[in-house]
Design an enzyme around this catalytic site. Structure first.
Site, PDB file in Angstrom:
ATOM      1  N   LYS A  83       0.794  -1.231   0.000  1.00 35.25           N
ATOM      2  CA  LYS A  83       0.000   0.000   0.000  1.00 35.25           C
ATOM      3  C   LYS A  83       0.831   1.287   0.000  1.00 35.25           C
ATOM      4  CE  LYS A  83      -3.420  -0.980  -0.605  1.00 35.25           C
ATOM      5  NZ  LYS A  83      -3.747  -1.583  -1.957  1.00 35.25           N
TER       6      LYS A  83
ATOM      7  N   TYR B 216       6.435   8.212  -1.736  1.00 34.61           N
ATOM      8  CA  TYR B 216       5.091   8.413  -2.310  1.00 34.61           C
ATOM      9  C   TYR B 216       4.731   9.901  -2.302  1.00 34.61           C
ATOM     10  CZ  TYR B 216      -0.058   7.913  -2.581  1.00 34.61           C
ATOM     11  OH  TYR B 216      -1.393   8.010  -2.928  1.00 34.61           O
TER      12      TYR B 216
ATOM     13  N   GLU C 154      -6.413   9.884 -11.120  1.00 39.26           N
ATOM     14  CA  GLU C 154      -7.673   9.850 -11.870  1.00 39.26           C
ATOM     15  C   GLU C 154      -7.541   8.957 -13.106  1.00 39.26           C
ATOM     16  OE1 GLU C 154      -6.196  12.610 -10.593  1.00 39.26           O
ATOM     17  OE2 GLU C 154      -7.672  12.806  -8.965  1.00 39.26           O
TER      18      GLU C 154
ATOM     19  N   MET D 270      -8.405   1.469  -6.250  1.00 42.76           N
ATOM     20  CA  MET D 270      -7.918   2.852  -6.367  1.00 42.76           C
ATOM     21  C   MET D 270      -8.819   3.690  -5.461  1.00 42.76           C
ATOM     22  SD  MET D 270      -5.372   3.378  -8.446  1.00 42.76           S
ATOM     23  CE  MET D 270      -4.384   2.141  -9.267  1.00 42.76           C
TER      24      MET D 270
ATOM     25  N   HIS E  43       7.360  -7.359  -2.039  1.00 42.80           N
ATOM     26  CA  HIS E  43       7.097  -6.652  -0.777  1.00 42.80           C
ATOM     27  C   HIS E  43       7.999  -7.212   0.339  1.00 42.80           C
ATOM     28  CE1 HIS E  43       3.611  -4.639  -2.331  1.00 42.80           C
ATOM     29  NE2 HIS E  43       2.755  -5.636  -2.210  1.00 42.80           N
TER      30      HIS E  43
ATOM     31  N   TRP F 216       1.366   2.313  -8.726  1.00 39.14           N
ATOM     32  CA  TRP F 216       1.733   3.605  -9.302  1.00 39.14           C
ATOM     33  C   TRP F 216       3.145   3.554  -9.897  1.00 39.14           C
ATOM     34  CZ3 TRP F 216       1.830   8.649  -5.847  1.00 39.14           C
ATOM     35  CH2 TRP F 216       1.800   9.787  -6.667  1.00 39.14           C
TER      36      TRP F 216
ATOM     37  N   SER G  49      -4.528   2.909   4.359  1.00 38.64           N
ATOM     38  CA  SER G  49      -4.710   2.252   3.071  1.00 38.64           C
ATOM     39  C   SER G  49      -4.761   0.727   3.233  1.00 38.64           C
ATOM     40  CB  SER G  49      -3.574   2.649   2.128  1.00 38.64           C
ATOM     41  OG  SER G  49      -3.773   2.109   0.842  1.00 38.64           O
TER      42      SER G  49
HETATM   43  P1  A3P Z   1      -5.090   4.746  -0.859  1.00 36.40           P
HETATM   44  O1  A3P Z   1      -5.698   3.503  -0.304  1.00 36.40           O
HETATM   45  O2  A3P Z   1      -4.619   5.676   0.223  1.00 36.40           O
HETATM   46  O3  A3P Z   1      -5.970   5.445  -1.842  1.00 36.40           O
HETATM   47  P2  A3P Z   1      -0.261  -0.333  -3.688  1.00 36.40           P
HETATM   48  O4  A3P Z   1      -0.304  -0.169  -5.170  1.00 36.40           O
HETATM   49  O5  A3P Z   1       1.126  -0.453  -3.140  1.00 36.40           O
HETATM   50  O6  A3P Z   1      -1.195  -1.378  -3.242  1.00 36.40           O
HETATM   51  O7  A3P Z   1      -0.756   1.056  -3.065  1.00 36.40           O
HETATM   52  C1  A3P Z   1      -2.098   1.459  -3.169  1.00 36.40           C
HETATM   53  C2  A3P Z   1      -2.240   2.913  -2.749  1.00 36.40           C
HETATM   54  O8  A3P Z   1      -1.629   3.746  -3.763  1.00 36.40           O
HETATM   55  C3  A3P Z   1      -3.690   3.324  -2.667  1.00 36.40           C
HETATM   56  O9  A3P Z   1      -3.751   4.337  -1.662  1.00 36.40           O
HETATM   57  C4  A3P Z   1      -3.921   3.877  -4.059  1.00 36.40           C
HETATM   58  O10 A3P Z   1      -5.031   4.715  -4.177  1.00 36.40           O
HETATM   59  C5  A3P Z   1      -2.617   4.639  -4.261  1.00 36.40           C
HETATM   60  N1  A3P Z   1      -2.361   4.961  -5.667  1.00 36.40           N
HETATM   61  C6  A3P Z   1      -2.384   4.123  -6.730  1.00 36.40           C
HETATM   62  N2  A3P Z   1      -2.138   4.804  -7.861  1.00 36.40           N
HETATM   63  C7  A3P Z   1      -1.945   6.101  -7.517  1.00 36.40           C
HETATM   64  C8  A3P Z   1      -1.645   7.295  -8.245  1.00 36.40           C
HETATM   65  N3  A3P Z   1      -1.530   7.303  -9.561  1.00 36.40           N
HETATM   66  N4  A3P Z   1      -1.505   8.435  -7.537  1.00 36.40           N
HETATM   67  C9  A3P Z   1      -1.638   8.456  -6.201  1.00 36.40           C
HETATM   68  N5  A3P Z   1      -1.924   7.368  -5.456  1.00 36.40           N
HETATM   69  C10 A3P Z   1      -2.063   6.193  -6.111  1.00 36.40           C
END
Ligand code: A3P
Length: 289
Positions: free
Chosen positions: A42, A187, A224, A250, A102, A47, A132
């Site tokens: 998370k 992040y 988005e 997301m 991870h 991303w 998250s």
């Molecule tokens: P949130 O739950 O706070 O929204 P992972 O990919 O390691 O599982 O992490 C998931 C987290 O990264 C989620 O956080 C997700 O919304 C966020 N995330 C994924 N793509 C993103 C982006 N393009 N910009 C910002 N946050 C992103």
């Protein structure tokens, strides 16, 4: 149904399927031209992998979608027979490979340290990571039910979650950053200045892309855009694995959502525990933008 449970390797909780496949994972042969994306869950794995994908494909979105379908950066500790395991997928990949994990440093297959490969670590502040992970465990049917927010707050602090303690994970990777070929990103920095951070990744990957391509990558990797993209929003995952009616994969993608979850008392307690557990490390997180 029955509650999924976690197994354990050397005191670190891991999915039972990963533990069952541990021998194969530990025997994985890393190559010098591998790039390993490393994250605590998370922290922005999806991303950064999209960013790396687009850099690999020189910003060509269509090519990226096709490459992703064929072999989206295998996740090293993935194992769910009869599907090919992450290790098997990685072995079948053309080089240079981009892989994901991870795992905390102490559980990484030893060949990674011997191979002189590249590591790309992305860290996210602990409070947002906790929030998250809580929502992720609510909707992820392969992980234990998180219980109430108050219960999960304690579970996370005690490190009794899959892949172990956030504190130990981040400390471990941070301390190694100068010993190996590692790019260490945050992040919060990618959120604040995506162009600058994506440029760092480009350099690290030894890719020379022009400004227009860089701009495309910035635009294609906004929250988005990625929320609307079926390649990244996991909308094709079966409901028996990810139930997005409970919480979308997301979810929010912001810095500081912890403020909507932590009580004042929890925040004070967390700060104190953070201070104890991170004492002596130079790492510095921002928790609001
Ligand atoms: P949130 O739950 O706070 O929204 P992972 O990919 O390691 O599982 O992490 C998931 C987290 O990264 C989620 O956080 C997700 O919304 C966020 N995330 C994924 N793509 C993103 C982006 N393009 N910009 C910002 N946050 C992103």
């Amino acid at each position: 149904g029955t509650q999924p449970s976690l197994g354990e390797v050397a005191g670190i909780p891991l999915p039972a399927t990963t533990v069952d496949n541990w021998h194969q994972i530990q025997g994985f042969e890393a190559q010098s031209d591998d790039l390993l994306i490393c994250t605590y869950p998370k922290s922005g794995t999806t991303w950064i992998q999209e960013i790396v994908d687009l850099i690999e494909q020189s910003g060509d979105v269509d090519k990226c979608q096709r490459a992703a379908i064929q072999h989206r950066h295998p996740f090293l500790e993935w194992a769910r027979p009869p599907q090919p395991s992450g290790v098997e997928k990685a072995r079948a990949m053309p080089r240079p490979r981009v892989l994901r994990t991870h795992l905390p440093t102490q559980l990484l297959p030893p060949s990674f340290w011997e191979s002189n490969c590249k590591f790309l670590y992305v860290a996210r502040n602990a409070k947002d990571c906790l929030v998250s992970y809580y929502h992720f465990q609510r909707m992820n049917r392969t992980l234990p039910d998180p219980g109430t927010w108050d219960q999960y707050f304690e579970t996370f602090i005690s490190g009794k979650v899959a892949w172990g303690s956030w504190f130990e994970h981040v400390r471990g990777w941070w301390e190694l950053r100068n010993n190996v070929r590692m790019l260490f990103l945050f992040y919060e920095d990618i959120k604040r200045d995506p162009k600058q951070e994506i440029q760092k990744v480009m350099k690290f990957m030894e890719k020379n892309l022009d400004g227009a391509v860089l701009d495309t990558i910035v635009q294609e990797t906004t929250f988005e855009k990625m929320k609307a993209n079926p390649m990244t929003n996991r909308s094709t995952a079966p409901k028996t694995i990810l139930d997005q009616s409970i919480s979308p994969f997301m979810r929010k993608g912001i810095v500081g959502d912890w403020k909507n979850h932590f009580t004042v008392a929890q925040n004070e307690r967390f700060d104190e525990i953070y201070r104890q557990k991170m004492e002596g490390t130079s790492i510095n997180f921002c928790t609001e933008l």
